[in-house]
Enzyme design. Structure first.
Site, PDB file in Angstrom:
ATOM      1  N   ILE A  97       0.835  -1.204   0.000  1.00 45.13           N
ATOM      2  CA  ILE A  97       0.000   0.000   0.000  1.00 45.13           C
ATOM      3  C   ILE A  97       0.870   1.253   0.000  1.00 45.13           C
ATOM      4  O   ILE A  97       0.347   2.362   0.012  1.00 45.13           O
ATOM      5  CB  ILE A  97      -1.001  -0.006   1.187  1.00 45.13           C
ATOM      6  CG1 ILE A  97      -0.277  -0.137   2.533  1.00 45.13           C
ATOM      7  CG2 ILE A  97      -2.003  -1.149   1.000  1.00 45.13           C
ATOM      8  CD1 ILE A  97      -1.233   0.008   3.731  1.00 45.13           C
ATOM      9  N   ASP A  98       2.187   1.086  -0.014  1.00 48.73           N
ATOM     10  CA  ASP A  98       3.066   2.260  -0.155  1.00 48.73           C
ATOM     11  C   ASP A  98       3.008   2.741  -1.608  1.00 48.73           C
ATOM     12  O   ASP A  98       2.429   2.082  -2.466  1.00 48.73           O
ATOM     13  CB  ASP A  98       4.513   1.925   0.280  1.00 48.73           C
ATOM     14  CG  ASP A  98       5.181   0.889  -0.631  1.00 48.73           C
ATOM     15  OD1 ASP A  98       5.162   1.071  -1.859  1.00 48.73           O
ATOM     16  OD2 ASP A  98       5.751  -0.105  -0.112  1.00 48.73           O
ATOM     17  N   HIS A 113      -4.194  -4.298  -2.739  1.00 42.76           N
ATOM     18  CA  HIS A 113      -4.590  -4.116  -1.341  1.00 42.76           C
ATOM     19  C   HIS A 113      -4.849  -2.655  -1.003  1.00 42.76           C
ATOM     20  O   HIS A 113      -4.866  -2.290   0.177  1.00 42.76           O
ATOM     21  CB  HIS A 113      -3.530  -4.705  -0.399  1.00 42.76           C
ATOM     22  CG  HIS A 113      -3.507  -6.213  -0.411  1.00 42.76           C
ATOM     23  ND1 HIS A 113      -2.520  -6.957   0.206  1.00 42.76           N
ATOM     24  CD2 HIS A 113      -4.354  -7.119  -0.964  1.00 42.76           C
ATOM     25  CE1 HIS A 113      -2.767  -8.247   0.019  1.00 42.76           C
ATOM     26  NE2 HIS A 113      -3.865  -8.373  -0.686  1.00 42.76           N
ATOM     27  N   THR A 181       7.497 -11.576  -1.472  1.00 46.53           N
ATOM     28  CA  THR A 181       6.266 -11.895  -0.721  1.00 46.53           C
ATOM     29  C   THR A 181       6.363 -13.307  -0.162  1.00 46.53           C
ATOM     30  O   THR A 181       6.885 -14.205  -0.822  1.00 46.53           O
ATOM     31  CB  THR A 181       4.999 -11.725  -1.597  1.00 46.53           C
ATOM     32  OG1 THR A 181       3.866 -12.221  -0.868  1.00 46.53           O
ATOM     33  CG2 THR A 181       5.096 -12.422  -2.938  1.00 46.53           C
ATOM     34  N   SER A 182       5.850 -13.474   1.061  1.00 46.01           N
ATOM     35  CA  SER A 182       5.927 -14.783   1.714  1.00 46.01           C
ATOM     36  C   SER A 182       4.883 -15.735   1.152  1.00 46.01           C
ATOM     37  O   SER A 182       4.920 -16.928   1.444  1.00 46.01           O
ATOM     38  CB  SER A 182       5.717 -14.617   3.224  1.00 46.01           C
ATOM     39  OG  SER A 182       4.444 -14.058   3.472  1.00 46.01           O
ATOM     40  N   ASN A 206      13.154 -13.695  -4.051  1.00 48.48           N
ATOM     41  CA  ASN A 206      12.877 -13.414  -2.641  1.00 48.48           C
ATOM     42  C   ASN A 206      14.199 -13.489  -1.870  1.00 48.48           C
ATOM     43  O   ASN A 206      15.192 -14.025  -2.368  1.00 48.48           O
ATOM     44  CB  ASN A 206      11.887 -14.457  -2.094  1.00 48.48           C
ATOM     45  CG  ASN A 206      11.046 -13.930  -0.938  1.00 48.48           C
ATOM     46  OD1 ASN A 206      10.643 -12.772  -0.932  1.00 48.48           O
ATOM     47  ND2 ASN A 206      10.795 -14.776   0.038  1.00 48.48           N
ATOM     48  N   LEU A 207      14.157 -12.958  -0.651  1.00 47.65           N
ATOM     49  CA  LEU A 207      15.356 -13.017   0.173  1.00 47.65           C
ATOM     50  C   LEU A 207      15.752 -14.472   0.412  1.00 47.65           C
ATOM     51  O   LEU A 207      16.919 -14.838   0.335  1.00 47.65           O
ATOM     52  CB  LEU A 207      15.087 -12.304   1.505  1.00 47.65           C
ATOM     53  CG  LEU A 207      16.273 -12.066   2.421  1.00 47.65           C
ATOM     54  CD1 LEU A 207      17.344 -11.249   1.713  1.00 47.65           C
ATOM     55  CD2 LEU A 207      15.837 -11.366   3.702  1.00 47.65           C
ATOM     56  N   GLU A 208      14.750 -15.286   0.683  1.00 46.11           N
ATOM     57  CA  GLU A 208      14.991 -16.722   0.856  1.00 46.11           C
ATOM     58  C   GLU A 208      13.802 -17.492   0.306  1.00 46.11           C
ATOM     59  O   GLU A 208      12.770 -16.890   0.020  1.00 46.11           O
ATOM     60  CB  GLU A 208      15.190 -17.054   2.338  1.00 46.11           C
ATOM     61  CG  GLU A 208      14.094 -16.521   3.203  1.00 46.11           C
ATOM     62  CD  GLU A 208      14.537 -16.358   4.665  1.00 46.11           C
ATOM     63  OE1 GLU A 208      13.642 -16.407   5.525  1.00 46.11           O
ATOM     64  OE2 GLU A 208      15.743 -16.200   4.910  1.00 46.11           O
ATOM     65  N   ALA A 224      16.240  -7.895  -2.669  1.00 46.97           N
ATOM     66  CA  ALA A 224      15.549  -7.445  -3.880  1.00 46.97           C
ATOM     67  C   ALA A 224      16.380  -6.452  -4.696  1.00 46.97           C
ATOM     68  O   ALA A 224      16.350  -6.497  -5.927  1.00 46.97           O
ATOM     69  CB  ALA A 224      14.204  -6.825  -3.498  1.00 46.97           C
TER      70      ALA A 224
END
Ligand code: APR
Length: 242
Positions: A97-98, A113, A181-182, A206-208, A224
């Site tokens: 939402i940023d 969202h 995103t998870s 993703n980071l992981e 990212a």
């Protein structure tokens, strides 16, 4: 790894809180994330808002104010550059939402969202650009009712925005990218299955590895700001657009 892509291919990108982490905004489910400090039932549900609207306003007012302290990072910029140079269809769907994708220059953008920088009147439905605080004491500038302005964000239990447009793009895409995103929140978590089911190649950046990493054909892991610009470079090179 060599990316297989043609210039006429359609691309859909889904982003989550991880893409804005290196700009200084918190994710939700990491150990230092938002939901480790605040109960989502209190601030991100219609029931929480009905119980204590001022608490909900305070939560989003702080997040809206924080936008003034951050700027888009190299990952937001790489996606805006990809959109600008890609000859085929392109759609960027964000759960965030940023306003960092918008500030980076993304235009084919669906904030599914909602947006922190908009307020909505629950009485007349008016949608307003909003940069300051919201409170229950305010009146809607359109219908003049008091206490009806709420953040234009989608809470748990509410329907995300522009779903028809998103599913049409997923059904038609050749490449689906999921970034930062998870994959814990539906319907976004189901997008990879939707795109793959229609024959798209899917890549998680993703980071992981997320819990749903096995659903993707490919994965690129790291911050990212590193993996997204590198992947976009590879994509443009593979399509002969570098
Ligand atoms: N680069 C890439 N990925 C990162 C980085 C980074 N620097 N930092 C964290 N991540 C990854 C985490 O590993 C995690 O997989 O970003 C993901 C963030 O996951 P969540 O916190 O669950 O955020 P998100 O998936 O966007 O949440 C979805 O849940 O509560 C809500 O409405 C809110 O839109 C949000 C939705």
């Amino acid at each position: 790894m060599q990316v297989k892509i043609r210039r006429s291919d359609s691309i859909v990108v889904l982003t989550g809180a991880g893409i804005s982490r290196e700009s200084g905004l918190d994710t939700f489910r990491d150990a230092d994330g938002v939901w480790a400090r605040v109960r989502l039932e209190d601030v991100a549900t219609p029931e929480g808002y009905a119980r204590d609207p001022e608490r909900v306003h305070a939560f989003y007012n702080a997040r809206r104010a924080a936008l003034e302290t951050v700027t888009p990072n190299a990952a937001h910029q790489a996606l805006a550059a990809l959109e600008a140079r890609w000859p085929g269809n392109f759609l960027l769907v964000t759960q965030n939402i940023d306003d960092l994708h918008d500030r980076a220059g993304s235009r084919k953008l669906v904030p599914m969202h909602g947006e922190l920088l908009k307020a909505r009147c629950t009485a007349c439905g008016d949608l307003l650009p909003w940069t300051g605080d919201l409170s229950t004491g305010m009146a809607c500038p359109h219908c003049l009712r008091q206490g009806t302005l709420r953040p234009h964000v989608v809470w748990f239990g509410e329907m995300p925005l522009e779903m028809e447009r998103i599913y049409a793009a997923l059904a038609d895409c050749d490449l689906f990218l999921s970034i930062g995103t998870s994959g814990n929140v539906y319907p976004a978590a189901g997008f990879v299955a939707e795109a793959s089911g229609h024959g798209a190649h899917s890549v998680e950046l993703n980071l992981e590895r997320s819990q749903g990493a096995h659903l993707f054909a490919e994965g690129r892991y790291g911050p990212a700001t590193q993996v997204v610009p590198a992947f976009v470079r590879d994509l443009l090179a593979a399509a002969g657009l570098d």
